[in-house]
Design an enzyme around this catalytic site. Structure first.
Site, PDB file in Angstrom:
ATOM      1  N   ASN A 213      -3.673  -2.730  11.068  1.00  0.00           N
ATOM      2  CA  ASN A 213      -2.434  -2.063  11.474  1.00  0.00           C
ATOM      3  C   ASN A 213      -2.742  -0.998  12.509  1.00  0.00           C
ATOM      4  O   ASN A 213      -3.893  -0.820  12.909  1.00  0.00           O
ATOM      5  CB  ASN A 213      -1.709  -1.476  10.251  1.00  0.00           C
ATOM      6  N   LYS A 292     -15.384 -19.744  11.762  1.00  0.00           N
ATOM      7  CA  LYS A 292     -14.160 -19.589  12.544  1.00  0.00           C
ATOM      8  C   LYS A 292     -13.246 -20.808  12.343  1.00  0.00           C
ATOM      9  O   LYS A 292     -13.707 -21.951  12.437  1.00  0.00           O
ATOM     10  CB  LYS A 292     -14.519 -19.444  14.027  1.00  0.00           C
ATOM     11  N   PRO A 310      -5.659  -3.796  -4.317  1.00  0.00           N
ATOM     12  CA  PRO A 310      -5.448  -2.742  -5.320  1.00  0.00           C
ATOM     13  C   PRO A 310      -4.809  -1.526  -4.658  1.00  0.00           C
ATOM     14  O   PRO A 310      -5.110  -1.231  -3.493  1.00  0.00           O
ATOM     15  CB  PRO A 310      -6.871  -2.413  -5.789  1.00  0.00           C
ATOM     16  N   ILE A 312      -5.073   1.960  -4.240  1.00  0.00           N
ATOM     17  CA  ILE A 312      -6.155   2.927  -4.493  1.00  0.00           C
ATOM     18  C   ILE A 312      -5.584   4.237  -5.024  1.00  0.00           C
ATOM     19  O   ILE A 312      -6.016   4.751  -6.058  1.00  0.00           O
ATOM     20  CB  ILE A 312      -6.968   3.176  -3.191  1.00  0.00           C
ATOM     21  N   PHE A 332       0.334   9.719   1.149  1.00  0.00           N
ATOM     22  CA  PHE A 332       1.065   9.698   2.415  1.00  0.00           C
ATOM     23  C   PHE A 332       2.056   8.546   2.379  1.00  0.00           C
ATOM     24  O   PHE A 332       1.830   7.551   1.698  1.00  0.00           O
ATOM     25  CB  PHE A 332       0.098   9.520   3.602  1.00  0.00           C
ATOM     26  N   LYS A 346       8.480   7.047  -3.410  1.00  0.00           N
ATOM     27  CA  LYS A 346       7.049   6.707  -3.398  1.00  0.00           C
ATOM     28  C   LYS A 346       6.243   7.698  -4.232  1.00  0.00           C
ATOM     29  O   LYS A 346       5.296   7.323  -4.913  1.00  0.00           O
ATOM     30  CB  LYS A 346       6.541   6.664  -1.956  1.00  0.00           C
ATOM     31  N   LYS A 350       3.874   6.331  -7.156  1.00  0.00           N
ATOM     32  CA  LYS A 350       2.412   6.511  -7.125  1.00  0.00           C
ATOM     33  C   LYS A 350       1.938   7.463  -8.219  1.00  0.00           C
ATOM     34  O   LYS A 350       0.753   7.527  -8.510  1.00  0.00           O
ATOM     35  CB  LYS A 350       1.970   7.078  -5.772  1.00  0.00           C
TER      36      LYS A 350
HETATM   37  O1  C5P Z   1       2.605   1.836  -0.756  1.00  0.00           O
HETATM   38  P1  C5P Z   1       2.264   2.493   0.534  1.00  0.00           P
HETATM   39  O2  C5P Z   1       1.202   1.774   1.313  1.00  0.00           O
HETATM   40  O3  C5P Z   1       3.406   2.834   1.398  1.00  0.00           O
HETATM   41  O4  C5P Z   1       1.666   3.898   0.062  1.00  0.00           O
HETATM   42  C1  C5P Z   1       1.076   4.790   0.937  1.00  0.00           C
HETATM   43  C2  C5P Z   1       0.126   5.708   0.213  1.00  0.00           C
HETATM   44  O5  C5P Z   1      -0.655   4.997  -0.750  1.00  0.00           O
HETATM   45  C3  C5P Z   1      -0.887   6.299   1.148  1.00  0.00           C
HETATM   46  O6  C5P Z   1      -1.293   7.540   0.625  1.00  0.00           O
HETATM   47  C4  C5P Z   1      -2.007   5.276   1.119  1.00  0.00           C
HETATM   48  O7  C5P Z   1      -3.241   5.835   1.516  1.00  0.00           O
HETATM   49  C5  C5P Z   1      -2.000   4.873  -0.337  1.00  0.00           C
HETATM   50  N1  C5P Z   1      -2.384   3.472  -0.590  1.00  0.00           N
HETATM   51  C6  C5P Z   1      -3.560   3.194  -1.247  1.00  0.00           C
HETATM   52  N2  C5P Z   1      -3.902   1.889  -1.524  1.00  0.00           N
HETATM   53  C7  C5P Z   1      -3.101   0.872  -1.162  1.00  0.00           C
HETATM   54  C8  C5P Z   1      -1.905   1.141  -0.492  1.00  0.00           C
HETATM   55  C9  C5P Z   1      -1.577   2.448  -0.216  1.00  0.00           C
HETATM   56  O8  C5P Z   1      -4.302   4.133  -1.570  1.00  0.00           O
HETATM   57  N3  C5P Z   1      -3.446  -0.368  -1.449  1.00  0.00           N
END
Ligand code: C5P
Length: 405
Positions: A213, A292, A310, A312, A332, A346, A350
């Site tokens: 991304n 490839k 996962p 994180i 974030f 969110k 989280k």
């Molecule tokens: O679910 P989303 O990707 O929008 O959530 C964003 C937040 O969750 C950020 O703090 C990002 O670093 C964390 N995140 C993570 N592992 C993931 C997806 C998002 O730690 N697989």
């Protein structure tokens, strides 16, 4: 970056070939917003001219204690009272030896001795041959200078002008500017260990392709730098980005979300703060091909299927340390619209005490950003500013929360 704005720095040059770097240093200090007054010893003027330093600082250079420009003829008093700090770069072995004895036989050492100790810090950037640096006399002098309250910067390592290789090079201009910025940052995270994720992840499809991304990692790197300046021990788990590591920060490079997860799970044990600024890929290809994937000319496209990565942050937020408050977690959210509603939802999903929302498309890759901090009490805005400045503000805000809980 302008965070030495308004600082008055007396830049002292002593004799050494590293004087050539003092020109760049002077320029960088001025660029960072500082007002620079140069003072040079006679030996320094053998290596670089006062004309050069005057042109770069925009102020006439002082080289003599008998300078008749001063009405009271007390340049050492006037100069040392007009400075917020005295920075000696390069600081020669000889000059450091003089300082520990309080010698004052020329303008620069006289000014150092005359400075109000509590108000005007003395910062040295040593530069010399590796044998001179390693000599017990020099090391003894460095220890004494530190005991006297002088801030002695590290030396760099590498090729030396004399042809030898080792410790004793003067730090580069940008490293010294960085040290000064850190010097003036309140140490609100002293003794804390902060773990930060930053950048995108890269999920391989085959050995040459993958999905990623637009995250540049700039916000996360700025936060790592600000946390370091605030006195924290900082570990930065970085996805694939092309940014240099902030000075004093321990960096762990990873590529995929799985690797980031593994690194983070290992590192949280020692951390008191976890800031998840990375844009982690939600999914990865179910199977990354070993070779490839070739176009076979039939017009058929490969079937790609994905599995979820996962989360994180959410998993760290569930750990006993996070639940007990021993580990403060910050998430974030990069959204494209309805920031408050999405960030609030969110934060709950989280399970973190603080979630920082930003508008992804208007900040990815940029040097500035605007933040919305959402916690259990509500939301507050940090209006658009540089990521550097916002990172300092965020770190201060987080530090205040640590004190409270
Ligand atoms: O679910 P989303 O990707 O929008 O959530 C964003 C937040 O969750 C950020 O703090 C990002 O670093 C964390 N995140 C993570 N592992 C993931 C997806 C998002 O730690 N697989």
């Amino acid at each position: 970056m302008n965070d030495l704005h308004g600082k008055r720095i007396l830049l002292g040059l002593t004799g050494g070939i590293a004087c050539f770097k003092a020109a760049e240093l002077c320029r960088s200090l001025v660029k960072a917003g500082a007002e620079v007054q140069v003072v040079m010893t006679e030996a320094a003027a053998q290596f670089i001219t006062p004309v050069t330093m005057q042109a770069l600082s925009g102020k006439a250079v002082y080289t003599s204690q008998w300078d008749a420009r001063e009405g009271n003829n007390m340049a050492h008093i006037n100069l040392s009272r007009e400075a917020d700090a005295i920075l000696i770069a390069p600081a020669s072995a000889d000059f450091m030896a003089k300082l520990i004895h309080g010698k004052a036989d020329e303008l620069l050492s006289l000014t150092c001795l005359a400075r109000p100790l509590q108000k005007v810090p003395l910062i040295l950037a040593p530069a010399m041959n590796r044998e001179m640096w390693a000599h017990p006399a020099t090391q003894r002098n460095v220890a004494q200078l530190k005991a006297d309250g002088t801030h002695v910067l590290d030396v760099g390592q590498g090729d030396q002008a004399c042809g030898e290789t080792g410790d004793g090079r003067m730090l580069e201009a940008e490293e010294i500017v960085e040290e000064l910025q850190a010097f003036w940052t309140p140490k609100c995270l002293a003794g804390q260990h902060v773990l930060i994720t930053a950048g995108p992840t890269y999920e391989a499809i085959d050995p040459v392709r993958g999905i990623t991304n637009l995250s540049s990692g700039k916000m996360g790197f700025a936060i790592a730098r600000a946390a370091r300046h605030a006195g924290a021990q900082v570990t930065l788990v970085a996805g694939p980005v092309s940014l240099s590591t902030p000075r004093g920060v321990k960096r762990v490079d990873v590529r995929s979300a799985m690797q980031m997860n593994e690194a983070v799970q290992q590192l949280t044990a020692n951390a008191q703060v976890f800031i998840a600024a990375a844009a982690v890929a939600d999914w990865r290809p179910a199977l990354a091909a070993d070779q490839k994937i070739k176009k076979d000319g039939s017009g058929d496209t490969p079937e790609l299927s994905f599995v979820e990565n996962p989360d994180i942050l959410a998993s760290v937020a569930q750990t006993a340390r996070a639940q007990s408050g021993a580990l403060f977690c910050v998430g974030f959210a990069a959204e494209s619209h309805d920031l408050l509603a999405h960030a609030t939802a969110k934060r709950a999903r989280k399970g973190v005490p603080l979630l920082v929302g930003n508008i992804g498309p208007s900040t990815f890759g940029q040097d500035d950003n605007a933040l919305l901090l959402v916690d259990a009490q509500g939301a507050k805005e940090f209006p658009r500013d540089t990521k550097t400045k916002l990172a300092y503000d965020l770190i201060q805000d987080i530090a205040a929360r640590l004190v409270k809980h």
